[in-house]
Design an enzyme around this catalytic site. Structure first.
Site, PDB file in Angstrom:
ATOM      1  N   SER A 106     -14.884  48.604 109.089  1.00 58.87           N
ATOM      2  CA  SER A 106     -15.459  49.471 108.064  1.00 58.87           C
ATOM      3  C   SER A 106     -15.777  50.864 108.591  1.00 58.87           C
ATOM      4  O   SER A 106     -15.745  51.836 107.828  1.00 58.87           O
ATOM      5  CB  SER A 106     -16.733  48.843 107.489  1.00 58.87           C
ATOM      6  OG  SER A 106     -16.433  47.658 106.788  1.00 58.87           O
ATOM      7  N   HIS A 116     -25.570  50.748 107.735  1.00 58.53           N
ATOM      8  CA  HIS A 116     -24.346  50.007 108.023  1.00 58.53           C
ATOM      9  C   HIS A 116     -23.169  50.975 108.033  1.00 58.53           C
ATOM     10  O   HIS A 116     -23.278  52.122 107.592  1.00 58.53           O
ATOM     11  CB  HIS A 116     -24.140  48.896 106.992  1.00 58.53           C
ATOM     12  CG  HIS A 116     -23.601  47.629 107.563  1.00 58.53           C
ATOM     13  ND1 HIS A 116     -22.253  47.376 107.619  1.00 58.53           N
ATOM     14  CD2 HIS A 116     -24.216  46.552 108.128  1.00 58.53           C
ATOM     15  CE1 HIS A 116     -22.053  46.188 108.180  1.00 58.53           C
ATOM     16  NE2 HIS A 116     -23.233  45.666 108.493  1.00 58.53           N
ATOM     17  N   THR A 175     -20.267  51.575 106.464  1.00 54.12           N
ATOM     18  CA  THR A 175     -19.713  52.300 105.317  1.00 54.12           C
ATOM     19  C   THR A 175     -20.640  53.386 104.807  1.00 54.12           C
ATOM     20  O   THR A 175     -20.223  54.547 104.682  1.00 54.12           O
ATOM     21  CB  THR A 175     -19.315  51.324 104.198  1.00 54.12           C
ATOM     22  OG1 THR A 175     -18.370  50.387 104.702  1.00 54.12           O
ATOM     23  CG2 THR A 175     -18.722  52.063 103.014  1.00 54.12           C
ATOM     24  N   GLU A 196     -21.665  51.571  97.810  1.00 55.59           N
ATOM     25  CA  GLU A 196     -20.941  50.487  98.457  1.00 55.59           C
ATOM     26  C   GLU A 196     -21.478  49.136  98.010  1.00 55.59           C
ATOM     27  O   GLU A 196     -22.686  48.891  98.049  1.00 55.59           O
ATOM     28  CB  GLU A 196     -21.080  50.575  99.979  1.00 55.59           C
ATOM     29  CG  GLU A 196     -20.321  49.468 100.698  1.00 55.59           C
ATOM     30  CD  GLU A 196     -20.905  49.080 102.050  1.00 55.59           C
ATOM     31  OE1 GLU A 196     -20.164  48.458 102.848  1.00 55.59           O
ATOM     32  OE2 GLU A 196     -22.087  49.363 102.307  1.00 55.59           O
ATOM     33  N   ASP A 240     -17.864  41.976 101.235  1.00 56.74           N
ATOM     34  CA  ASP A 240     -17.342  41.801 102.589  1.00 56.74           C
ATOM     35  C   ASP A 240     -18.044  40.651 103.307  1.00 56.74           C
ATOM     36  O   ASP A 240     -17.393  39.800 103.925  1.00 56.74           O
ATOM     37  CB  ASP A 240     -17.539  43.105 103.358  1.00 56.74           C
ATOM     38  CG  ASP A 240     -17.179  42.995 104.822  1.00 56.74           C
ATOM     39  OD1 ASP A 240     -15.981  42.896 105.123  1.00 56.74           O
ATOM     40  OD2 ASP A 240     -18.098  43.010 105.667  1.00 56.74           O
ATOM     41  N   HIS A 272     -16.232  37.316 104.747  1.00 54.17           N
ATOM     42  CA  HIS A 272     -16.291  36.924 106.153  1.00 54.17           C
ATOM     43  C   HIS A 272     -16.647  35.442 106.260  1.00 54.17           C
ATOM     44  O   HIS A 272     -16.107  34.724 107.110  1.00 54.17           O
ATOM     45  CB  HIS A 272     -17.342  37.745 106.894  1.00 54.17           C
ATOM     46  CG  HIS A 272     -16.858  39.056 107.409  1.00 54.17           C
ATOM     47  ND1 HIS A 272     -15.932  39.163 108.419  1.00 54.17           N
ATOM     48  CD2 HIS A 272     -17.184  40.327 107.058  1.00 54.17           C
ATOM     49  CE1 HIS A 272     -15.699  40.444 108.676  1.00 54.17           C
ATOM     50  NE2 HIS A 272     -16.443  41.176 107.864  1.00 54.17           N
ATOM     51  N   ASP A 288     -12.527  49.668 101.405  1.00 52.89           N
ATOM     52  CA  ASP A 288     -12.203  50.178 102.728  1.00 52.89           C
ATOM     53  C   ASP A 288     -11.108  49.343 103.386  1.00 52.89           C
ATOM     54  O   ASP A 288     -10.288  49.849 104.140  1.00 52.89           O
ATOM     55  CB  ASP A 288     -13.453  50.240 103.604  1.00 52.89           C
ATOM     56  CG  ASP A 288     -14.298  48.979 103.535  1.00 52.89           C
ATOM     57  OD1 ASP A 288     -13.929  48.037 102.808  1.00 52.89           O
ATOM     58  OD2 ASP A 288     -15.348  48.928 104.201  1.00 52.89           O
ATOM     59  N   HIS A 348     -11.206  40.800 109.066  1.00 51.45           N
ATOM     60  CA  HIS A 348     -10.514  41.665 108.118  1.00 51.45           C
ATOM     61  C   HIS A 348      -9.009  41.441 108.216  1.00 51.45           C
ATOM     62  O   HIS A 348      -8.521  40.864 109.173  1.00 51.45           O
ATOM     63  CB  HIS A 348     -10.823  43.133 108.408  1.00 51.45           C
ATOM     64  CG  HIS A 348     -12.268  43.474 108.338  1.00 51.45           C
ATOM     65  ND1 HIS A 348     -12.786  44.670 108.806  1.00 51.45           N
ATOM     66  CD2 HIS A 348     -13.333  42.785 107.863  1.00 51.45           C
ATOM     67  CE1 HIS A 348     -14.090  44.703 108.608  1.00 51.45           C
ATOM     68  NE2 HIS A 348     -14.448  43.565 108.041  1.00 51.45           N
TER      69      HIS A 348
END
Length: 523
Positions: free
Chosen positions: A123, A177, A179, A301, A306, A310, A349, A486
């Site tokens: 990211s 974070h 992003t 965001e 995400d 994960h 992203d 990712h």
């Protein structure tokens, strides 16, 4: 379906939807869909159409209000699974997929996401590409690759300094974070959390909202990130009621969500309590505080898409995509009031998890309604139930009673096994769950280097029991994932408003910055 036909289909959906995104969305979609030769042959007709709809000056104009939504990890499968989940079945058995606010936008493109070091980027590097137009290494925020000694100025910083736009940054995860940080910070590594927090405080941006700083106290020798922000003129708000009371003209504001969950981030949408602020609320508050005649830029965001992917938690991902759609709708509502001045972009992203719609044992079928049995995310199940199982050495059968209540997964020996509305487990699935439960009690979560290849493929670095549960309900629904990390898959970008036509086609993520810079006139 050809691209031109697709845009016309999306335009028709937009016109008959409840969104009513406005005459410009329809006109833009139809003009984009028309053959180039026809447009060249009849420029007066195009001009007349613009005048008829009150749009003269929009095409080729500059957006004064720019919304950029980034669904972290949100690939096409994440979007499509949310649409299928939201869909309905008609009386004739036909499946009608649900629409999201942004899938009805008149323009759509596809974006490559690789960075300087990997086809499967992170990211920090991908957000850097979007924010600055430059590639860098994975893990680096707005610094040149390899030497990491030249900072890159972001589109947000340029709009703030050159155009006097007010700027807001919102995230459902930590406000420092990767992003969100990529729009205001410049660091050799995304892990410099305390330093990132200090950069936030001196950015001068008017609005921040999201989860807690990850290293709020730094090394403990200096002021914490809240104090540094306050020293730099920010209203630091940590109670939802105080956030709700903020009005236009409140000055520079930093809101830290009152209800924090895993990783000191906001709750997953499916875990949020009634009345608890979610992404949509922070976008609405941002619009209220940023709105002004000179213009604003608001980056939002949805970071827990995400996190869910994960962890291979398909249901949690779907609910956060749906919540992001609601947040985008708040921007669409603003667009409807300012169609000649607003641009809304929705993208990702990168893709996370290698999500797939389709699984080996379901063949050509999917059963996404099975995911409605899941009542909470894997993270909330860990904190609410699994923590106690480990402490109390709870028997497997007792734990499975909670699994039945919260995921619908039912043991073959359960008295309700034959009842309708339950997901009956096979002996094979029960054995997999039992093995995962035993490992959970004995080992718990572990790092990859401490696990066998088989255990890592089964559980990643998460609680084995929770992962086995997620994988089981995913597979019964016809869903699967290839990774806990990712992927290098392309992602979509959706555009509505002034300059939206520039975002159609296939291009690299760095072009998002360059197209925005061209549209807004920053240097």
């Amino acid at each position: 379906m050809e691209r031109e036909d697709f845009r016309m289909k999306e335009n028709k959906l937009s016109r008959r939807s409840f969104l009513k995104v406005g005459a410009f969305a329809s006109a833009a979609g139809m003009l984009a869909a028309a053959p180039a030769a026809a447009n060249a042959a009849a420029p007066n007709a195009a001009k007349a159409a613009e005048e008829e709809n009150g749009l003269l000056g929009v095409f080729g104009g500059k957006p004064k209000y720019v919304f950029l939504f980034i669904g972290d990890g949100m690939g096409t499968a994440q979007i499509q699974s949310a649409r299928f989940y939201k869909g309905t079945v008609e009386n004739n058995g036909a499946v009608v997929e649900g629409e999201l606010s942004f899938t009805q936008f008149p323009e759509v493109g596809s974006v490559t996401t690789y960075d300087s070091t990997s086809f499967c980027p992170d990211s920090a590097s991908t957000a850097t590409s979007i924010a600055t137009g430059h590639k860098t290494e994975s893990g680096v925020i707005n610094m040149c690759p390899w030497t990491r000694d030249v900072p890159y100025e972001t589109i947000a910083e340029k709009l703030h300094a050159q155009k006097n736009y007010k700027v807001g940054v919102v995230s459902s995860v930590n406000i420092d974070h990767a992003t969100p940080a990529a729009f205001y910070a410049h660091q050799k590594t995304r892990k410099n959390y305390y330093a990132i927090g200090k950069e936030l405080a001196v950015s001068g941006f008017e609005y921040f909202a999201g989860g807690e700083f990850q290293k709020v106290n730094g090394d403990g020798t200096g002021p914490n990130n809240h104090e540094i922000a306050a020293q730099n003129g920010y209203n630091v708000v940590t109670r939802q009621a105080d956030a709700a009371a903020l009005k236009a003209g409140a000055g520079k504001t930093l809101i830290i969500a009152e209800a924090l969950a895993d990783g000191k981030a906001m709750n997953y949408a499916m875990d949020a309590a009634a009345g608890e602020w979610q992404l949509t609320d922070y976008v609405r508050k941002g619009i209220e505080l940023l709105d002004n005649k000179k213009g604003f830029f608001l980056m939002t965001e949805s970071g827990k898409i995400d996190w869910a992917c994960h962890a291979n938690d398909a249901a949690a991902s779907i609910h956060d995509v749906l919540e992001m759609s609601n947040a985008v709708q708040a921007a669409v509502d603003f667009y409807n009031a300012h169609p000649n001045d607003t641009l809304i972009l929705v993208t990702a992203d990168h893709e996370t998890g290698g999500m797939a719609i389709g699984y080996k044992t379901t063949n050509y079928d999917t059963f996404l309604t099975n995911l409605t049995h899941q009542k909470m995310s894997y993270a909330k199940f860990d904190s609410t139930y699994v923590k106690g199982y480990i402490a109390n050495k709870t028997p497997f059968e007792a734990a499975m009673a909670d699994v039945k209540a919260n995921f619908g997964l039912t043991l073959p020996t359960d008295p309700d096994a034959a009842s309708a509305g339950k997901l009956l487990l096979t002996d094979y699935e029960v054995e997999n769950l039992r093995k995962a439960y035993e490992r959970t009690l004995e080992v718990g979560a572990a790092s990859q280097k401490e696990m066998s290849q088989q255990d890592y493929e089964l559980y990643g670095t998460y609680i084995p029991f929770s992962m086995a549960i997620c994988h089981t309900i995913n597979h019964k629904s016809g869903m699967d994932h290839t990774t806990y990390a990712h992927t290098g898959a392309m992602v979509n970008i959706y555009a509505l408003g002034v300059g939206a036509e520039k975002f159609r086609g296939v291009f690299d993520n760095t072009e998002i910055y360059h197209k925005l810079a061209e549209l807004t006139g920053v240097q």
